[in-house]
Scaffold this motif. Structure first.
Motif, PDB file in Angstrom:
ATOM      1  N   ILE A 386      48.177  -5.436   7.703  1.00  0.00           N
ATOM      2  CA  ILE A 386      48.274  -4.191   6.944  1.00  0.00           C
ATOM      3  C   ILE A 386      49.375  -3.322   7.551  1.00  0.00           C
ATOM      4  N   ALA A 387      50.015  -2.531   6.684  1.00  0.00           N
ATOM      5  CA  ALA A 387      50.998  -1.555   7.163  1.00  0.00           C
ATOM      6  C   ALA A 387      50.256  -0.235   7.304  1.00  0.00           C
ATOM      7  N   LEU A 388      50.199   0.261   8.506  1.00  0.00           N
ATOM      8  CA  LEU A 388      49.296   1.370   8.817  1.00  0.00           C
ATOM      9  C   LEU A 388      50.042   2.588   9.339  1.00  0.00           C
ATOM     10  N   LEU A 389      49.760   3.710   8.720  1.00  0.00           N
ATOM     11  CA  LEU A 389      50.311   4.977   9.170  1.00  0.00           C
ATOM     12  C   LEU A 389      49.428   5.507  10.291  1.00  0.00           C
ATOM     13  N   LYS A 390      50.032   5.941  11.385  1.00  0.00           N
ATOM     14  CA  LYS A 390      49.256   6.442  12.528  1.00  0.00           C
ATOM     15  C   LYS A 390      48.363   7.618  12.131  1.00  0.00           C
ATOM     16  N   GLY A 391      47.147   7.611  12.652  1.00  0.00           N
ATOM     17  CA  GLY A 391      46.236   8.724  12.390  1.00  0.00           C
ATOM     18  C   GLY A 391      45.422   8.577  11.117  1.00  0.00           C
ATOM     19  N   THR A 392      45.629   7.469  10.393  1.00  0.00           N
ATOM     20  CA  THR A 392      44.897   7.254   9.147  1.00  0.00           C
ATOM     21  C   THR A 392      43.395   7.148   9.413  1.00  0.00           C
ATOM     22  N   LYS A 393      42.617   7.803   8.550  1.00  0.00           N
ATOM     23  CA  LYS A 393      41.162   7.659   8.623  1.00  0.00           C
ATOM     24  C   LYS A 393      40.760   6.477   7.746  1.00  0.00           C
ATOM     25  N   MET A 394      40.030   5.537   8.354  1.00  0.00           N
ATOM     26  CA  MET A 394      39.662   4.331   7.622  1.00  0.00           C
ATOM     27  C   MET A 394      38.159   4.210   7.483  1.00  0.00           C
ATOM     28  N   PRO A 395      37.630   4.150   6.265  1.00  0.00           N
ATOM     29  CA  PRO A 395      36.207   3.894   6.116  1.00  0.00           C
ATOM     30  C   PRO A 395      35.863   2.514   6.662  1.00  0.00           C
ATOM     31  N   VAL A 396      34.724   2.401   7.315  1.00  0.00           N
ATOM     32  CA  VAL A 396      34.283   1.126   7.878  1.00  0.00           C
ATOM     33  C   VAL A 396      32.982   0.715   7.191  1.00  0.00           C
ATOM     34  N   MET A 397      32.980  -0.508   6.666  1.00  0.00           N
ATOM     35  CA  MET A 397      31.781  -1.009   6.006  1.00  0.00           C
ATOM     36  C   MET A 397      31.244  -2.219   6.738  1.00  0.00           C
ATOM     37  N   ARG A 398      29.900  -2.276   6.861  1.00  0.00           N
ATOM     38  CA  ARG A 398      29.245  -3.410   7.508  1.00  0.00           C
ATOM     39  C   ARG A 398      28.385  -4.132   6.496  1.00  0.00           C
ATOM     40  N   ASN A 399      28.226  -5.429   6.737  1.00  0.00           N
ATOM     41  CA  ASN A 399      27.352  -6.209   5.877  1.00  0.00           C
ATOM     42  C   ASN A 399      25.924  -6.110   6.392  1.00  0.00           C
ATOM     43  N   ILE A 400      25.124  -5.341   5.656  1.00  0.00           N
ATOM     44  CA  ILE A 400      23.733  -5.121   6.063  1.00  0.00           C
ATOM     45  C   ILE A 400      22.836  -5.531   4.900  1.00  0.00           C
ATOM     46  N   GLY A 401      21.949  -6.480   5.156  1.00  0.00           N
ATOM     47  CA  GLY A 401      21.051  -6.955   4.106  1.00  0.00           C
ATOM     48  C   GLY A 401      21.801  -7.475   2.901  1.00  0.00           C
ATOM     49  N   GLN A 402      22.834  -8.243   3.128  1.00  0.00           N
ATOM     50  CA  GLN A 402      23.640  -8.876   2.067  1.00  0.00           C
ATOM     51  C   GLN A 402      24.487  -7.891   1.261  1.00  0.00           C
ATOM     52  N   ARG A 403      24.578  -6.644   1.720  1.00  0.00           N
ATOM     53  CA  ARG A 403      25.400  -5.682   1.005  1.00  0.00           C
ATOM     54  C   ARG A 403      26.371  -5.017   1.952  1.00  0.00           C
ATOM     55  N   TRP A 404      27.551  -4.646   1.398  1.00  0.00           N
ATOM     56  CA  TRP A 404      28.509  -3.912   2.209  1.00  0.00           C
ATOM     57  C   TRP A 404      28.171  -2.437   2.137  1.00  0.00           C
ATOM     58  N   LYS A 405      27.888  -1.871   3.312  1.00  0.00           N
ATOM     59  CA  LYS A 405      27.486  -0.470   3.377  1.00  0.00           C
ATOM     60  C   LYS A 405      28.478   0.311   4.236  1.00  0.00           C
ATOM     61  N   LEU A 406      28.804   1.489   3.770  1.00  0.00           N
ATOM     62  CA  LEU A 406      29.667   2.364   4.556  1.00  0.00           C
ATOM     63  C   LEU A 406      28.853   2.913   5.718  1.00  0.00           C
ATOM     64  N   THR A 407      29.273   2.599   6.944  1.00  0.00           N
ATOM     65  CA  THR A 407      28.481   3.044   8.096  1.00  0.00           C
ATOM     66  C   THR A 407      29.238   4.053   8.958  1.00  0.00           C
ATOM     67  N   GLY A 408      30.549   4.175   8.716  1.00  0.00           N
ATOM     68  CA  GLY A 408      31.312   5.108   9.524  1.00  0.00           C
ATOM     69  C   GLY A 408      32.783   5.051   9.165  1.00  0.00           C
ATOM     70  N   TYR A 409      33.588   5.646  10.017  1.00  0.00           N
ATOM     71  CA  TYR A 409      35.030   5.549   9.786  1.00  0.00           C
ATOM     72  C   TYR A 409      35.735   5.371  11.101  1.00  0.00           C
ATOM     73  N   GLY A 410      36.943   4.839  11.011  1.00  0.00           N
ATOM     74  CA  GLY A 410      37.717   4.605  12.207  1.00  0.00           C
ATOM     75  C   GLY A 410      39.040   5.344  12.137  1.00  0.00           C
ATOM     76  N   THR A 411      39.572   5.664  13.302  1.00  0.00           N
ATOM     77  CA  THR A 411      40.933   6.191  13.340  1.00  0.00           C
ATOM     78  C   THR A 411      41.742   5.323  14.281  1.00  0.00           C
ATOM     79  N   ALA A 412      42.990   5.109  13.923  1.00  0.00           N
ATOM     80  CA  ALA A 412      43.861   4.267  14.753  1.00  0.00           C
ATOM     81  C   ALA A 412      45.119   5.025  15.117  1.00  0.00           C
TER      82      ALA A 412
END
Ligand code: ZN
Length: 412
Positions: A386-412
């Protein structure tokens, strides 16, 4: 084509990108339709196999009658609905919608850099707050979105007393949040009652300060081939990329680069590699009117000299566009600082090595595997770059109970 604007307002470039939030079935889509006359609910499949987030965009031009009082003076037609006189154009706005609860929240996070304000829809026929309403307020607080109008929908379904009681529930609910002073507008979408009041609040929202001087960057939201099948090769028109400009200015004739670009055809390697594309902007528009330059606001289409085969069927969604040589490098490994959301509706086990995560990066949705994890620092190996701009807020999804759930966000 608008050649001579004189002292008229230029309504080609959207002044505000408005996101819509609210619990399922609370009337986001019908509100968007009442404002824009367009359904945005056309992307039923949000996260597909190739994991692209499909954003719905619908534009409206807000007009104002100079003779009548607010809010009746506001309209989305050039004729005043109050006195029948001529209404003057004020501004173009773009409504942005994303389907589904998880993608909507993910979009709000990854689109934080392009969303200028929100309409928060809360229906009067259910107690406030419902679960998703609570989570959306959490996202609003997290992102610090102060430019908000709360739309109390479906007031025609309940009586006056119940509507007032519900209004007070909303006031109580938003107390202490970043939007505690936001206006609450009761509407009857089906009868278009008080839509003018919503338009007035949008029109008088604080205008975002656009960065139009740094190197331009655009998230690709759509891409397509405008040629009819069977057309002569010499009459072929190049591919079109449509997107949201995050910063800077694109002009006709600009040499642009699209990253990460096209998948390289190499065999034998486990990792997917991509080659950036370089092309030239030969035309641009807001979807209706031609433009000769474009800055942040709304969905902008760039016609290019690119082989239309690359652009067809949204093939370039998730890429970023910038001036040649001015884009961030594409990366295949990524270290993020993880911020967990306090969701009460999911039971979340601890993260483990090799666990797959989905990250939303602009309009790209990247799959990454956890290589190392230490407290809130996560090192990821991405399936594709991926081409990533510094400081971008990224939603993070985890596979929980067979579904993708938004559990948080990341910054890089
Ligand atoms: Zn009027």
């Amino acid at each position: 084509m608008v050649e001579n604007l004189g002292d008229k307002v230029d309504t080609r470039q959207s002044l505000l990108n408005i996101g819509t939030l609210g619990h399922i079935d609370h009337g986001k889509t019908s509100l968007t339709r009442a404002i824009t006359n367009v359904w945005t609910d056309r992307h039923s499949e949000s996260i597909k196999r190739n994991m692209t987030i499909k954003l719905g965009y619908a534009d409206a031009i807000i007009y104002k009658c100079q003779k009548c009082k607010a809010p009746e003076a506001y309209n989305t037609k050039d004729v005043c609905k109050n006195c029948g006189g001529k209404a003057e154009p004020l501004m173009r706005i773009s409504m942005i919608d994303a389907p589904g609860h998880e993608t909507l929240m993910a979009t709000a996070i990854s689109g934080a850099s392009i969303i200028d304000g929100i309409l928060f829809v809360i229906a009067a026929n259910e107690p406030c707050p419902m679960q998703q309403t609570k989570e959306h307020l959490m996202i609003i607080n997290l992102l610090g979105i102060k430019n908000a109008v709360i739309v109390q929908s479906k007031v025609d379904v309940v009586g006056k007393e119940a509507a007032i009681k519900h209004y007070n529930q909303i006031r109580q609910f938003i107390k202490g949040s970043v939007i505690e002073n936001a206006p609450i507008i009761p509407v009857m979408t089906t009868r278009e009652i008080n839509i003018d009041g919503v338009l007035e609040k949008i029109a008088t929202m604080e205008k975002p300060k656009r960065d139009v001087t740094s190197d331009p960057l655009m998230y690709v939201v759509r891409s397509f081939d405008v040629n009819k099948p069977g057309i002569d090769a010499e009459k072929l028109t190049g591919g079109v990329v449509g997107g949201a400009i995050v910063k800077g200015r694109f002009k006709l004739g600009d040499k642009i680069e699209i990253r990460p670009g096209i998948k390289a055809q190499g065999k034998g390697s486990k990792k997917e590699t991509y080659t950036p594309i370089v092309t030239t902007v030969i035309a641009m528009s807001n979807g209706v009117d031609p433009m000769d330059e474009a800055t942040p606001g709304g969905l902008i289409g760039l016609s290019t000299e690119l082989d239309p085969a690359f652009a067809k069927a949204d093939g370039l969604v998730g890429n970023v566009v910038g001036h040649m040589g001015k884009l961030p490098e594409s990366v295949s490994t990524l270290t993020i600082t993880y911020h967990k959301l306090n969701r009460t509706d999911i039971q979340e086990p601890g993260m483990k090595e090799n666990e797959p995560l989905i990250l939303g990066v602009g309009t790209a949705t990247a799959i990454g595997f956890i290589k190392r994890i230490k407290r809130d620092t996560i090192e990821l190996e991405l399936k594709r770059p991926i081409a990533l701009l510094k400081g971008t807020k990224m939603p993070v999804m985890r596979n929980i109970g067979q579904r993708w759930k938004l559990t948080g966000y990341g910054t890089a």
